[in-house]
Every structure is written in structure tokens, then in C-alpha cells.
Design a protein around this motif. Structure first.
Motif, PDB file in Angstrom:
ATOM      1  N   ALA A 228       3.086 -10.618   1.438  1.00 11.40           N
ATOM      2  CA  ALA A 228       2.059  -9.569   1.499  1.00 11.40           C
ATOM      3  C   ALA A 228       0.820 -10.038   2.261  1.00 11.40           C
ATOM      4  O   ALA A 228      -0.085  -9.265   2.517  1.00 11.40           O
ATOM      5  CB  ALA A 228       1.673  -9.133   0.093  1.00 11.40           C
TER       6      ALA A 228
ATOM      7  N   ALA B  35       6.727  -5.320   3.755  1.00 12.57           N
ATOM      8  CA  ALA B  35       6.322  -4.732   2.486  1.00 12.57           C
ATOM      9  C   ALA B  35       6.987  -3.379   2.276  1.00 12.57           C
ATOM     10  O   ALA B  35       7.480  -3.071   1.176  1.00 12.57           O
ATOM     11  CB  ALA B  35       4.799  -4.584   2.445  1.00 12.57           C
TER      12      ALA B  35
ATOM     13  N   PRO C 103       4.739  -8.935  -4.503  1.00 10.38           N
ATOM     14  CA  PRO C 103       4.068  -9.471  -3.313  1.00 10.38           C
ATOM     15  C   PRO C 103       3.857 -10.979  -3.455  1.00 10.38           C
ATOM     16  O   PRO C 103       3.460 -11.461  -4.512  1.00 10.38           O
ATOM     17  CB  PRO C 103       2.737  -8.714  -3.283  1.00 10.38           C
TER      18      PRO C 103
ATOM     19  N   PHE D 269       2.807  -0.353  -2.314  1.00  6.99           N
ATOM     20  CA  PHE D 269       2.615  -1.638  -1.636  1.00  6.99           C
ATOM     21  C   PHE D 269       1.263  -1.645  -0.929  1.00  6.99           C
ATOM     22  O   PHE D 269       0.718  -0.613  -0.550  1.00  6.99           O
ATOM     23  CB  PHE D 269       3.734  -1.912  -0.636  1.00  6.99           C
TER      24      PHE D 269
END
Length: 343
Positions: free
Chosen positions: A80, A92, A108, A325
Motif C-alpha cells: 500500500a 491495491a 495493506p 482500499f
């Protein structure tokens, strides 16, 4: 627990499959070096588009090589940050959507945590606590590591990272992209000491680094009236010697100050042969242990992301099951916390 790892922070698309009981089962990496070579560096938009093309085939290949199907997975970890925003978003978006479709959590992962933990994939893994020297294209840091997510920043570069200095110096010497490995290869043909370059911040009294001035010293040498292009190898050798001398000295100082006798070296520059040679020689003299990731895990890869995610899942990280995300192109490593502290 079977975990899929996705890495897409810059110019490698990486996928790994890690089992907490059996270790790394498979991993695949596609490098974009050929794509960016004609531009002399990474073009972010081209990098992002290539991740889109490569990620699904690589996931299929890695799963097939592991002997598992997607339905066998228990979680997905993905980089991430830090990295290129567009490239991170590709990984992501895929990871969160893939996990959502399977009904499993997505987690992440910090790119540098993946590098820092990558020596745990080796045949001789280190034990906590240890000092970590993170050396890559964008980062040069010394961390005291007492566990997963327990990282104390001891020192870092105040300007160019070591890998960045290698790349910029290679360009000054007229070498092709990627510059770091090309400069190291040229240095092997030269003799250090025939030029005199500074060792920046070697005696600064702290654990910080600076490599921008070293790059400038190389530029000054190439512009001197007596400069001859056939002396490039000697200048490259002296540059490499200056960088590695500082990295080794600061790493030893970090171990002394923290009272730790184990050093872990991670990141792309960790593959540099001269750095490894100097560290191994110092370790033999000073009786400390030094660990490196296998060469295939020095550059960006999905195996290290799968490992980092698996360790965090094992220690209580929950991840997300909602298909949400967010990426963090800038994400300081010392902001991370152990999974138990987050739960």
C-alpha cells in the motif's frame, strides 16, 4: 494459513504464495527494466499500465506453481506504500477486489517492512532483535527491530539514498539504465584510491547518512581538466568504496549503540557484492552476525509481501473484508505498530 502477496510499488510486478506452516511455496516477478530503459528511468504512467497487464497472469502462474487454487487462500496482502501512486493503486485495487470476491481479508502492507523481513525467507533467518540496514533506490535507514511492527528509527539519509546516488552517479559516468548494477559492474574493473572522494558524515557522531555531496564530487572529478574517460572504472570503484565504507561504519555504530549483535541488510543495494564483502569481513573481525535476503529477494517481489502479511495475520491483524482500499505513496516505516497494538 495460506497468503497471497502482491507487490506493485514501482517497476516490478511481484506475486508470492506463502504458507505459515510450510514457508514460501511459489513466487513470480516481472521486471519492467526493458520497458523503461529507453527513457533512462521509470516512467510512472507506463509502470502502472504494465502492472495492469501483468498482475492477473502472474497470480495464475504463482498459484499453479504453489499447487493451490484461489479458493484455498486465507488472505491477501498487498503493498500500500510507499511507492508510485498509480502503481500502488493497481495492486491495491486488484488485491482488495480479489479478496472481496473470495470472502477473505485483504491487508495493506508497508513496502519497506517487506524488505526488512525478507531475510526471514532465507535458509538461515535472523532472530529478533536485530539492527536493519535498509538500502534501496529511495531509502537508506537504520532501524532497531524487536519484532513484527516494532521498529525504532535510528538514522536515515538527509538527502539522496545510497541507491539513488548509485543511479545518479552512473548517469554522470554515461552508464545505461539501470545505473546501480551497471556502476557496480564497472567498479569491479577499476581500482579504488586512484581518486579521492569524501566519506560524507562518516564522523558525524550520529547514525544519519548523506550521499548527495558524494555524487557532486564525482561530477567535479569528471569536469576537471585532467579527466580522461578511460578512468571511469577507477572513479566508479572509489565511489562504491566511499558508499560502502560509510554504510558499514554506521551499521557497526548502530549495533554498538543499541547493544545488538545481529545485522540484517535488505533492499536492492543489499545485493551489492562489495557491500557484502566488507560487511562479512567486519563481521568476522568484530564477531557479529550479518544476514542478507537471497539475491532473488533483494529487488521488489511478492514473496516478501506475502511473508509480511502472513506474520501480521498470525499475530492478530484483521485486514478488511469490505473491498475498501487506500494507498500511501509516502508512508514512514516507524509509523507501523505490532498487530496486537492495532487490534
Amino acid at each position: 494459513m495460506l497468503i497471497l502477496g502482491i507487490e506493485s510499488s514501482c517497476d516490478e510486478t511481484g506475486v508470492g504464495v506463502y504458507d505459515t506452516g510450510r514457508g514460501l511455496l511459489a513466487h513470480r516477478v516481472h521486471s519492467q527494466i526493458a520497458l523503461h530503459a529507453e527513457y533512462g528511468g521509470v516512467v510512472p504512467e507506463l509502470a502502472s499500465r504494465d502492472h495492469v497487464r501483468r498482475i492477473v497472469p502472474l497470480v495464475r502462474e504463482a498459484l499453479a506453481a504453489s499447487g493451490h487454487e484461489a479458493a484455498d487462500l486465507h488472505g491477501v496482502g498487498y503493498t500500500a506504500g510507499p511507492g508510485l501512486a498509480g502503481a500502488l493503486l493497481v495492486g491495491a485495487a486488484f488485491a482488495e477486489a480479489f479478496a472481496f470476491g473470495l470472502g477473505i481479508p485483504a491487508l495493506p502492507v508497508h513496502h519497506l517492512e517487506g524488505h526488512l523481513l525478507s531475510p526471514l525467507l532465507s535458509r538461515d533467518p535472523p532472530r529478533f532483535p536485530f539492527i536493519a540496514l535498509l538500502v534501496s533506490g529511495g531509502h537508506t535507514q537504520l532501524m532497531r527491530v524487536t519484532g513484527v511492527g516494532a521498529y525504532e528509527l535510528l538514522g536515515e539519509t538527509v538527502d539522496d539514498a545510497a541507491g539513488e546516488a548509485f543511479d545518479k552517479t552512473a548517469k554522470l559516468l554515461g552508464l545505461d539504465y539501470p545505473g546501480g548494477p551497471a556502476l557496480a559492474a564497472l567498479a569491479a574493473e577499476g581500482t579504488a584510491g586512484r581518486f579521492k572522494l569524501p566519506r560524507p558524515m562518516l564522523h558525524s557522531g550520529d547514525l544519519n547518512f548523506s550521499f548527495s555531496g558524494l555524487k557532486t564530487a564525482v561530477l567535479t572529478a569528471t569536469r576537471a581538466p585532467e579527466w580522461q574517460a578511460e578512468r571511469r572504472a577507477d572513479l566508479a570503484a572509489e565511489f562504491q568504496e566511499a558508499v560502502t565504507e560509510v554504510l558499514v561504519a554506521k551499521s557497526i555504530a548502530a549495533m554498538k549503540s543499541a547493544g545488538v549483535n545481529t545485522l540484517v541488510v535488505a533492499g536492492g543495494v543489499g545485493a551489492n557484492r562489495r557491500l557484502r564483502q566488507r560487511l562479512n569481513e567486519s563481521a568476522a573481525r568484530r564477531k557479529f552476525r550479518v544476514h542478507y535476503p537471497e539475491l532473488e529477494f533483494c529487488s521488489d517481489n511478492g514473496a516478501m509481501i506475502a511473508l509480511a502479511a502472513a506474520l501480521r495475520f498470525e499475530q492478530g491483524a484483521k485486514g478488511s473484508r469490505e473491498g475498501r482500499f487506500a494507498v500511501r505513496p509516502r508512508w514512514p516505516l516507524n509509523e507501523l505498530r505490532p498487530p496486537a497494538d492495532i487490534a
